[in-house]
Design a protein around this motif. Structure first.
Motif, PDB file in Angstrom:
ATOM      1  N   CYS A 113     -22.192  26.748  -2.881  1.00 10.63           N
ATOM      2  CA  CYS A 113     -23.107  26.460  -3.981  1.00 10.63           C
ATOM      3  C   CYS A 113     -24.191  25.517  -3.480  1.00 10.63           C
ATOM      4  CB  CYS A 113     -22.357  25.815  -5.147  1.00 10.63           C
ATOM      5  SG  CYS A 113     -23.408  25.209  -6.493  1.00 10.63           S
ATOM      6  N   THR A 114     -25.433  25.826  -3.790  1.00 11.95           N
ATOM      7  CA  THR A 114     -26.524  24.896  -3.548  1.00 11.95           C
ATOM      8  C   THR A 114     -27.271  24.686  -4.859  1.00 11.95           C
ATOM      9  OG1 THR A 114     -28.030  26.674  -2.905  1.00 11.95           O
ATOM     10  CG2 THR A 114     -26.802  25.580  -1.134  1.00 11.95           C
ATOM     11  N   TYR A 115     -27.969  23.576  -4.942  1.00 15.15           N
ATOM     12  CA  TYR A 115     -28.682  23.259  -6.177  1.00 15.15           C
ATOM     13  C   TYR A 115     -29.979  22.563  -5.840  1.00 15.15           C
ATOM     14  CZ  TYR A 115     -26.654  18.693  -5.262  1.00 15.15           C
ATOM     15  OH  TYR A 115     -26.288  17.519  -4.652  1.00 15.15           O
ATOM     16  N   ASP A 116     -30.848  22.533  -6.808  1.00 16.66           N
ATOM     17  CA  ASP A 116     -32.131  21.885  -6.607  1.00 16.66           C
ATOM     18  C   ASP A 116     -32.372  20.941  -7.774  1.00 16.66           C
ATOM     19  OD1 ASP A 116     -35.624  22.867  -6.450  1.00 16.66           O
ATOM     20  OD2 ASP A 116     -34.538  21.233  -5.459  1.00 16.66           O
ATOM     21  N   THR A 117     -32.715  19.699  -7.475  1.00 19.39           N
ATOM     22  CA  THR A 117     -33.004  18.720  -8.503  1.00 19.39           C
ATOM     23  C   THR A 117     -33.845  17.606  -7.901  1.00 19.39           C
ATOM     24  OG1 THR A 117     -32.044  17.223 -10.139  1.00 19.39           O
ATOM     25  CG2 THR A 117     -30.893  17.404  -8.040  1.00 19.39           C
ATOM     26  N   GLN A 146     -19.693   8.929  -2.844  1.00 19.45           N
ATOM     27  CA  GLN A 146     -19.746   9.598  -1.542  1.00 19.45           C
ATOM     28  C   GLN A 146     -18.453  10.341  -1.243  1.00 19.45           C
ATOM     29  OE1 GLN A 146     -20.835   6.694   1.390  1.00 19.45           O
ATOM     30  NE2 GLN A 146     -22.981   6.697   0.790  1.00 19.45           N
ATOM     31  N   GLN A 147     -17.351   9.877  -1.806  1.00 17.99           N
ATOM     32  CA  GLN A 147     -16.067  10.502  -1.531  1.00 17.99           C
ATOM     33  C   GLN A 147     -15.986  11.852  -2.240  1.00 17.99           C
ATOM     34  OE1 GLN A 147     -12.715   8.087  -2.595  1.00 17.99           O
ATOM     35  NE2 GLN A 147     -11.240   9.425  -1.579  1.00 17.99           N
ATOM     36  N   ASN A 148     -15.541  12.858  -1.493  1.00 19.92           N
ATOM     37  CA  ASN A 148     -15.392  14.190  -2.063  1.00 19.92           C
ATOM     38  C   ASN A 148     -14.210  14.233  -3.028  1.00 19.92           C
ATOM     39  OD1 ASN A 148     -17.533  15.441  -0.679  1.00 19.92           O
ATOM     40  ND2 ASN A 148     -16.265  15.643   1.156  1.00 19.92           N
ATOM     41  N   ARG A 177      -4.822  21.557  -5.081  1.00 21.75           N
ATOM     42  CA  ARG A 177      -5.219  22.512  -4.038  1.00 21.75           C
ATOM     43  C   ARG A 177      -6.737  22.709  -3.955  1.00 21.75           C
ATOM     44  NH1 ARG A 177      -4.295  27.269  -5.084  1.00 21.75           N
ATOM     45  NH2 ARG A 177      -3.818  27.134  -7.320  1.00 21.75           N
ATOM     46  N   PHE A 178      -7.476  22.079  -4.843  1.00 24.92           N
ATOM     47  CA  PHE A 178      -8.920  22.268  -4.902  1.00 24.92           C
ATOM     48  C   PHE A 178      -9.629  21.021  -4.377  1.00 24.92           C
ATOM     49  CE2 PHE A 178      -8.870  26.133  -7.427  1.00 24.92           C
ATOM     50  CZ  PHE A 178      -7.633  26.079  -8.047  1.00 24.92           C
ATOM     51  N   SER A 179     -10.604  21.219  -3.530  1.00 28.14           N
ATOM     52  CA  SER A 179     -11.391  20.106  -3.022  1.00 28.14           C
ATOM     53  C   SER A 179     -12.828  20.574  -2.849  1.00 28.14           C
ATOM     54  CB  SER A 179     -10.829  19.589  -1.698  1.00 28.14           C
ATOM     55  OG  SER A 179     -10.871  20.605  -0.713  1.00 28.14           O
ATOM     56  N   VAL A 180     -13.739  19.614  -2.792  1.00 27.11           N
ATOM     57  CA  VAL A 180     -15.144  19.952  -2.616  1.00 27.11           C
ATOM     58  C   VAL A 180     -15.683  19.295  -1.363  1.00 27.11           C
ATOM     59  CG1 VAL A 180     -15.529  20.269  -5.084  1.00 27.11           C
ATOM     60  CG2 VAL A 180     -15.980  18.032  -4.026  1.00 27.11           C
ATOM     61  N   ASN A 181     -16.760  19.898  -0.847  1.00 24.60           N
ATOM     62  CA  ASN A 181     -17.550  19.308   0.217  1.00 24.60           C
ATOM     63  C   ASN A 181     -18.937  19.066  -0.373  1.00 24.60           C
ATOM     64  OD1 ASN A 181     -18.793  18.434   2.504  1.00 24.60           O
ATOM     65  ND2 ASN A 181     -18.529  20.336   3.659  1.00 24.60           N
ATOM     66  N   PHE A 182     -19.202  17.820  -0.732  1.00 25.44           N
ATOM     67  CA  PHE A 182     -20.447  17.445  -1.393  1.00 25.44           C
ATOM     68  C   PHE A 182     -21.383  16.857  -0.357  1.00 25.44           C
ATOM     69  CE2 PHE A 182     -23.540  16.086  -4.172  1.00 25.44           C
ATOM     70  CZ  PHE A 182     -23.610  14.714  -4.374  1.00 25.44           C
ATOM     71  N   GLN A 183     -22.492  17.532  -0.121  1.00 24.23           N
ATOM     72  CA  GLN A 183     -23.514  17.080   0.817  1.00 24.23           C
ATOM     73  C   GLN A 183     -24.789  16.819   0.010  1.00 24.23           C
ATOM     74  OE1 GLN A 183     -22.937  16.606   4.125  1.00 24.23           O
ATOM     75  NE2 GLN A 183     -20.798  17.272   3.868  1.00 24.23           N
ATOM     76  N   LYS A 184     -24.980  15.556  -0.396  1.00 22.40           N
ATOM     77  CA  LYS A 184     -26.066  15.252  -1.328  1.00 22.40           C
ATOM     78  C   LYS A 184     -27.441  15.511  -0.724  1.00 22.40           C
ATOM     79  CE  LYS A 184     -27.554  11.775  -4.684  1.00 22.40           C
ATOM     80  NZ  LYS A 184     -27.319  10.420  -5.234  1.00 22.40           N
ATOM     81  N   ALA A 185     -27.637  15.127   0.517  1.00 26.51           N
ATOM     82  CA  ALA A 185     -28.946  15.312   1.136  1.00 26.51           C
ATOM     83  C   ALA A 185     -29.287  16.793   1.260  1.00 26.51           C
ATOM     84  CB  ALA A 185     -28.976  14.646   2.503  1.00 26.51           C
ATOM     85  N   ALA A 186     -28.297  17.589   1.554  1.00 32.47           N
ATOM     86  CA  ALA A 186     -28.497  19.031   1.687  1.00 32.47           C
ATOM     87  C   ALA A 186     -28.427  19.742   0.352  1.00 32.47           C
ATOM     88  CB  ALA A 186     -27.459  19.621   2.637  1.00 32.47           C
TER      89      ALA A 186
END
Lengths: 113, 118
Positions: free
Chosen positions: B23-27, B56-58, B63-72
């Protein structure tokens, strides 16, 4: 604890008719939002009600209107139905200040023929 | 306006294996929330996981986890030890902050249909 309740579950209407969909929010929630989900799409925001007032609105025509009652339940009205209004209509509730995700109902499937 | 993009219309995974949904987003906002919702055939949108942009912590939920890359502006969902019951449509959603008496609204992607094979 009752979640979000929507009625009816399914509805078939003819072009040009008017329809009213109903939503009871989760206990303790005071804000209701409505979303339209066309087949194969993500939900699109219609509008949001808080304290019986429309607080914000998405890109939907004036044919779409709503109401919130003192018990926080809500109605979505659509006038002059078009074939393109056929969709799943989802109601979501939350409470102001929670910063949490919304709780969704199972939706009303509207088919316009 | 905020937009959410899910580039994978369909994904499949073998039971007990791991799968990642993108998933990517724009804001232009700096403070917001991100969610993954699951929508089974019952149609009800079920919250899977939530991430606050200032953290900052994902986020993880069993069983579900996210990889949150704010800059990207990227927010992927990893499902570990996949189960048959995980099969559903998954939606990524962005929510802006509440302002006064207006609750942040949700912006959804188009969804990723996940199939789990036994």
């Amino acid at each position: 604890d009752a979640g979000v309740t929507q009625s009816p579950t399914h509805l078939i209407k003819t072009r040009g008719q008017q329809v009213t969909l109903r939503c009871s929010p989760k206990s303790g929630h005071d804000t209701v939002s409505w979303y339209q989900q066309a087949l194969g799409q993500g939900p699109q925001f219609i509008f949001q009600y808080y304290e019986e007032e429309e607080r914000q609105r998405g890109n939907f025509p004036d044919r779409f209107s709503g109401h919130q009652f003192p018990n926080y339940s809500s109605e979505l009205n659509v006038n002059a139905l078009l074939l393109g209004d056929s969709a799943l209509y989802l109601c979501a509730s939350s409470f102001l200040g929670a910063g949490s995700g919304y709780t969704f109902g199972s939706g009303t499937r509207l088919t316009v023929v | 306006a905020q937009t959410v993009t899910q580039s994978q219309p369909e994904m499949s995974v073998q039971e007990a294996e791991t799968v990642t949904l993108s998933c990517t987003y724009d804001t232009s906002e700096s403070d917001y929330y991100l969610f993954w919702y699951k929508q089974p055939p019952s149609r009800q949108m079920i919250l899977v996981i939530r991430q606050e942009a200032y953290k900052q912590q994902n986020a993880t939920e069993n069983r579900f986890s996210v990889n949150f890359q704010k800059a990207a502006k990227s927010f992927s969902l990893k499902i570990s030890d996949s189960q048959l019951g995980d099969a559903a449509m998954y939606f990524c959603a962005y929510r802006n902050r509440d302002r006064g008496s207006t609750l942040g609204r949700l912006y959804f992607g188009r969804g990723t249909q996940l199939t789990v094979w036994p």
